[in-house]
Design an enzyme around this catalytic site. Structure first.
Site, PDB file in Angstrom:
ATOM      1  N   TYR A  59      70.310  48.555  48.951  1.00  0.00           N
ATOM      2  CA  TYR A  59      69.509  47.831  49.944  1.00  0.00           C
ATOM      3  C   TYR A  59      70.329  46.755  50.639  1.00  0.00           C
ATOM      4  O   TYR A  59      70.054  46.384  51.768  1.00  0.00           O
ATOM      5  CB  TYR A  59      68.311  47.139  49.269  1.00  0.00           C
ATOM      6  CG  TYR A  59      67.095  48.008  49.071  1.00  0.00           C
ATOM      7  CD1 TYR A  59      67.156  49.171  48.324  1.00  0.00           C
ATOM      8  CD2 TYR A  59      65.873  47.638  49.623  1.00  0.00           C
ATOM      9  CE1 TYR A  59      66.041  49.941  48.124  1.00  0.00           C
ATOM     10  CE2 TYR A  59      64.746  48.406  49.426  1.00  0.00           C
ATOM     11  CZ  TYR A  59      64.832  49.557  48.673  1.00  0.00           C
ATOM     12  OH  TYR A  59      63.710  50.318  48.477  1.00  0.00           O
ATOM     13  N   LYS A 106      72.012  56.601  36.761  1.00  0.00           N
ATOM     14  CA  LYS A 106      72.517  57.944  37.081  1.00  0.00           C
ATOM     15  C   LYS A 106      73.999  57.959  36.724  1.00  0.00           C
ATOM     16  O   LYS A 106      74.870  58.153  37.573  1.00  0.00           O
ATOM     17  CB  LYS A 106      72.253  58.221  38.580  1.00  0.00           C
ATOM     18  CG  LYS A 106      72.569  59.630  39.045  1.00  0.00           C
ATOM     19  CD  LYS A 106      71.577  60.671  38.575  1.00  0.00           C
ATOM     20  CE  LYS A 106      72.022  62.057  38.989  1.00  0.00           C
ATOM     21  NZ  LYS A 106      71.250  63.130  38.304  1.00  0.00           N
ATOM     22  N   ASP A 109      66.590  60.987  37.124  1.00  0.00           N
ATOM     23  CA  ASP A 109      65.841  62.219  37.420  1.00  0.00           C
ATOM     24  C   ASP A 109      64.978  62.609  36.218  1.00  0.00           C
ATOM     25  O   ASP A 109      63.812  62.994  36.361  1.00  0.00           O
ATOM     26  CB  ASP A 109      66.773  63.361  37.864  1.00  0.00           C
ATOM     27  CG  ASP A 109      68.001  63.534  36.987  1.00  0.00           C
ATOM     28  OD1 ASP A 109      68.250  62.680  36.105  1.00  0.00           O
ATOM     29  OD2 ASP A 109      68.728  64.534  37.183  1.00  0.00           O
ATOM     30  N   ASP A 159      62.382  51.211  43.208  1.00  0.00           N
ATOM     31  CA  ASP A 159      61.461  51.406  44.334  1.00  0.00           C
ATOM     32  C   ASP A 159      60.723  52.733  44.165  1.00  0.00           C
ATOM     33  O   ASP A 159      59.496  52.806  44.252  1.00  0.00           O
ATOM     34  CB  ASP A 159      62.261  51.394  45.644  1.00  0.00           C
ATOM     35  CG  ASP A 159      61.371  51.659  46.848  1.00  0.00           C
ATOM     36  OD1 ASP A 159      60.280  51.068  46.910  1.00  0.00           O
ATOM     37  OD2 ASP A 159      61.768  52.456  47.717  1.00  0.00           O
ATOM     38  N   ASP A 184      56.592  53.548  42.637  1.00  0.00           N
ATOM     39  CA  ASP A 184      55.525  54.252  43.374  1.00  0.00           C
ATOM     40  C   ASP A 184      54.947  55.375  42.510  1.00  0.00           C
ATOM     41  O   ASP A 184      53.732  55.581  42.452  1.00  0.00           O
ATOM     42  CB  ASP A 184      56.062  54.858  44.678  1.00  0.00           C
ATOM     43  CG  ASP A 184      55.831  53.935  45.871  1.00  0.00           C
ATOM     44  OD1 ASP A 184      55.819  52.709  45.674  1.00  0.00           O
ATOM     45  OD2 ASP A 184      55.681  54.446  47.000  1.00  0.00           O
TER      46      ASP A 184
END
Ligand code: IPM
Ligand code: MG
Length: 359
Positions: A142, A191, A223, A247, A251
């Protein structure tokens, strides 16, 4: 106690939901003998329209001079075509960076009254959903270099993901501390099979783990984590992860609770001044219709009282008022099951029903 609160109503449903949270805050102030003073801050699309930029310096200063900031939501299709650095969301990123609120805490907890609203199978929900996502908020992709340029006759876009060990260590500590106060299980999500920044992340988490022998640390690839959240969310207590993974996962986590409209979040750094907001967006399609759910913002205001103002009983009373309102059968449209004898109400009435129950 006297407190100065910066209010960012924002765009879309933002003003409606923040107004209800203010009524609830004022009710709690009246009962417990506090005075809250509010200053209005323009941020997001409305600030672009009024000032030509998403967070002008003078507006930012009001936030930095406050005891805490309460935010509705920003953005909407009206500003979709403005250039990247001028987008409404840039105001929010600038605010997070300037306030140095690197730790974003997003609870994923199912309200027993709303269990039917979860899209997961009842037998999975029955095992329980109650975990916290600790998302790094002021670093990573970001805040890396963003660039779009012409190379060899075509457009090429680049976004850079960087983390320093200092950034990882300070959010890692929040993860361990949060787990220590809860079920003592920490999932560190990255990751590391692909990214250098994730390999550094994993190394630092293991170093920190030696200081927290009472907390059980698990490494999990992002994942796999996305899959585990829908397969068996009961396995999670605290998840700590970098900005963009947080982020996305937050959600997903909010969705399985069935009620994205009811989930608050806190963002804190090295001081007690925090940024509090619901985790949902500005929902421009339902703006101004008095059907939005104000519960996420009201619970964000309760988190502000608890974590920034040290007002635990005031926060408890607001959370209890929300629970009692749901027990009484009141629902906004987003959390109303298709059948049953629950009462569908609008945003204003939901705010009023919660206010009445603050005591
Ligand atoms: C969030 C939002 C923001 C983010 C957007 C609006 C910039 O999705 O708070 O999760 O990506 O951080
Ligand atoms: Mg998001």
């Amino acid at each position: 106690m006297e407190k100065n609160i910066a209010l960012i109503r924002g765009d879309g449903i933002g003003p409606e939901i923040v107004n209800q949270a203010v009524l609830v805050l004022d009710r709690a102030a009246e009962i417990y003998g506090h005075s809250f003073h509010y200053s209005d801050v323009d941020m997001g699309g409305n600030a672009i329209d009024k000032w030509g930029e998403p967070l002008p310096e003078a507006q930012l200063q009001k936030c930095l001079n406050s005891d805490s900031v309460l935010l509705g939501a920003v953005g909407g299709p009206k500003w979709n075509d403005v250039p990247g650095p001028m987008r409404p969301e840039k105001g929010l990123l600038k605010l997070r960076a300037a306030m140095e609120v690197y730790s974003n805490n997003r609870p994923a907890k199912i309200w027993p009254q709303l269990a039917d609203a979860s899209p997961l199978k009842p037998e999975i929900v029955a095992r329980g959903i109650d975990f916290m996502i600790v998302r790094e908020l002021t670093g990573g992709i970001y805040f890396g270099t963003h660039e779009t340029k012409q190379t060899d006759g075509q457009t090429v876009a680049t976004d850079i993901l960087t983390y320093s060990e200092t950034e990882i260590r300070r959010i890692g500590r929040i993860g361990f501390e949060t787990a220590r106060k809860r079920g003592k299980k920490l999932s560190s999500v990255e990751k590391s099979n692909v990214l250098d920044s994730s390999r550094l992340w994993r190394k630092i988490m293991h170093e920190l783990s030696e200081e927290y022998p009472d907390v059980e640390l698990t490494d999990m690839l992002v994942d796999n984590c996305a899959m585990q959240i829908v397969k068996d969310p009961s396995q999670f207590d605290v998840i700590v992860t970098e900005n963009m993974f947080g982020d996305i996962l937050s959600d997903e986590a909010s969705m399985i609770t069935g009620s994205i409209g009811t989930i608050p979040s806190s963002s804190l750094g090295g001081t007690t001044r925090g940024l509090y907001e619901p985790i949902h967006g500005s929902a421009p399609d339902i703006a101004g219709m008095d059907i939005a759910n104000p519960i996420g913002t009201i619970l964000a205001a309760a988190m502000m009282l608890r974590y920034s103002f040290d007002m635990a009983k005031e926060a408890d009373s607001i959370e209890k008022a929300v629970s009692d309102t749901l027990d009484a059968g009141f629902r906004t449209a987003d959390i109303l099951p298709p059948s049953g004898d629950l009462r569908k109400i609008g945003c204003r009435q939901m705010g009023a029903e919660i206010c009445r129950r603050v005591r």
